[in-house]
Design a protein around this motif. Structure first.
Motif, PDB file in Angstrom:
ATOM      1  N   PRO A 163      22.134   0.615  17.130  1.00  0.00           N
ATOM      2  CA  PRO A 163      23.452   0.197  17.354  1.00  0.00           C
ATOM      3  C   PRO A 163      24.432   0.722  16.329  1.00  0.00           C
ATOM      4  CG  PRO A 163      21.982  -1.626  16.966  1.00  0.00           C
ATOM      5  CD  PRO A 163      21.060  -0.517  16.982  1.00  0.00           C
ATOM      6  N   LEU A 164      25.613   0.967  16.610  1.00  0.00           N
ATOM      7  CA  LEU A 164      26.566   1.302  15.842  1.00  0.00           C
ATOM      8  C   LEU A 164      27.048   0.428  14.766  1.00  0.00           C
ATOM      9  CD1 LEU A 164      28.847   3.626  18.348  1.00  0.00           C
ATOM     10  CD2 LEU A 164      27.149   4.180  16.672  1.00  0.00           C
ATOM     11  N   GLU A 165      27.239  -0.857  15.397  1.00  0.00           N
ATOM     12  CA  GLU A 165      27.587  -2.258  14.521  1.00  0.00           C
ATOM     13  C   GLU A 165      26.605  -2.461  13.376  1.00  0.00           C
ATOM     14  OE1 GLU A 165      28.850  -2.501  18.682  1.00  0.00           O
ATOM     15  OE2 GLU A 165      27.103  -1.830  17.679  1.00  0.00           O
ATOM     16  N   PHE A 166      25.266  -1.853  13.650  1.00  0.00           N
ATOM     17  CA  PHE A 166      24.285  -2.230  12.833  1.00  0.00           C
ATOM     18  C   PHE A 166      24.239  -1.814  11.164  1.00  0.00           C
ATOM     19  CE2 PHE A 166      19.617  -2.025  11.454  1.00  0.00           C
ATOM     20  CZ  PHE A 166      19.597  -3.384  10.921  1.00  0.00           C
ATOM     21  N   ASN A 167      24.826  -2.340   9.974  1.00  0.00           N
ATOM     22  CA  ASN A 167      24.920  -1.577   8.853  1.00  0.00           C
ATOM     23  C   ASN A 167      24.275  -2.513   7.852  1.00  0.00           C
ATOM     24  OD1 ASN A 167      26.797  -3.537   8.016  1.00  0.00           O
ATOM     25  ND2 ASN A 167      28.312  -2.574   9.443  1.00  0.00           N
ATOM     26  N   ARG A 168      24.433  -2.189   6.668  1.00  0.00           N
ATOM     27  CA  ARG A 168      23.616  -3.106   5.503  1.00  0.00           C
ATOM     28  C   ARG A 168      24.283  -4.371   5.411  1.00  0.00           C
ATOM     29  NH1 ARG A 168      23.457   1.305   0.387  1.00  0.00           N
ATOM     30  NH2 ARG A 168      22.021   3.005   1.526  1.00  0.00           N
ATOM     31  N   GLU A 230      10.213  -2.024   7.971  1.00  0.00           N
ATOM     32  CA  GLU A 230      11.374  -2.552   7.381  1.00  0.00           C
ATOM     33  C   GLU A 230      12.493  -1.871   8.105  1.00  0.00           C
ATOM     34  OE1 GLU A 230      12.588  -4.362   4.838  1.00  0.00           O
ATOM     35  OE2 GLU A 230      10.504  -5.033   5.048  1.00  0.00           O
ATOM     36  N   PRO A 231      13.771  -2.546   8.344  1.00  0.00           N
ATOM     37  CA  PRO A 231      14.807  -2.229   9.027  1.00  0.00           C
ATOM     38  C   PRO A 231      15.521  -0.782   8.338  1.00  0.00           C
ATOM     39  CG  PRO A 231      14.952  -4.445   8.827  1.00  0.00           C
ATOM     40  CD  PRO A 231      13.836  -4.050   7.978  1.00  0.00           C
ATOM     41  N   THR A 232      16.088   0.029   9.022  1.00  0.00           N
ATOM     42  CA  THR A 232      16.980   0.861   8.572  1.00  0.00           C
ATOM     43  C   THR A 232      18.376   1.034   8.998  1.00  0.00           C
ATOM     44  OG1 THR A 232      16.242   2.373  10.437  1.00  0.00           O
ATOM     45  CG2 THR A 232      14.939   2.606   8.244  1.00  0.00           C
TER      46      THR A 232
END
Length: 236
Positions: A163-168, A230-232
């Motif tokens: 998803p575009l909203e998913f960031n660090r 692990e998430p990326t």
């Protein structure tokens, strides 16, 4: 000297004293008695008179039998009970839902081993929601559930892009070993949860007010069938 037979006085004496003769008063009494007897005879009831009519009225007013009265009272009650039973059965009967139409969403990994392992393991029910039939052609690697009365569905899609909203900086929620990232759709009053720690991205869209059964159940199925990693997340 012999009595003169033409003497008027002698004739009157004979009339007054003749044997068996009745006085005027006696004759009048006999007539009255005869009239009274005739009236008494006329008063005797004859067929077809008022006496018979009274008897017929008594017969017509005879009360109904207890069995007939009980039937008349019980019949409306039976009808009411039947209507109530039919209403309860109708309320409990499952609603025949129309097939659910879902729009396509890019899912490049829909045929991945992860999706092929996950979809068959999903339950038919998620709380009060039951599995929906999808309008063909249905989007690949997609499942849906609806409330028996219809309404907004719960939708799971497997093999999606990140998803575009998913960031660090995105906050994550851990449920039954699965890390989820949530995106709210305020217009549609729904929330979409993305599992971000597996081989592919899995999205679960849940309408507001549907409870937590869906997210908890799906988390358990993901943990049991797909290994974690692990998430990326994307860059800020």
């Amino acid at each position: 000297m012999a009595a003169d037979s033409s003497d008027p006085t002698a004739a009157d004496d004979r009339d007054d004293t003749s044997p068996g003769g009745d006085t005027p008063e006696a004759t009048t009494d006999q007539s009255a008695t005869s009239s009274a007897d005739a009236s008494s005879t006329d008063s005797v009831a004859k067929p077809g008179t008022d006496a018979d009519t009274d008897a017929d009225d008594d017969d017509a007013s005879t009360p109904y039998s207890p069995a007939l009265i009980a039937t008349a009272v019980a019949l409306p009650i039976v009808l009411i009970v039947g209507v109530l039973v039919a209403a309860v059965i109708a309320l409990r009967a499952p609603v025949e839902r129309e097939p659910l139409a879902l729009g396509p969403v890019p899912a490049p990994a829909a045929d991945s081993p992860a999706c092929q392992a996950l979809l068959p393991a999903l339950p038919a029910d998620l709380g009060e929601y039951t599995k929906s039939t999808l309008v063909e052609p249905a989007p690949p690697a997609t499942r849906a559930w609806q409330h028996p009365d219809g309404g907004e569905p719960i939708v799971l899609r497997c093999g999606l892009d990140r998803p575009l909203e998913f960031n660090r900086a995105s906050p994550l929620t851990v449920i039954d070993g699965v890390k989820w990232f949530q995106v709210r759709d305020e217009m549609g009053k729904v929330g979409t949860w993305f599992a971000v720690d597996r081989e592919t991205y899995i999205a679960l869209t849940v309408p507001d007010g549907s409870g937590t059964d869906a997210i908890q159940t799906v988390s358990g199925v993901i943990t049991a069938n797909l290994p974690a990693r692990e998430p990326t997340p994307g860059e800020l």
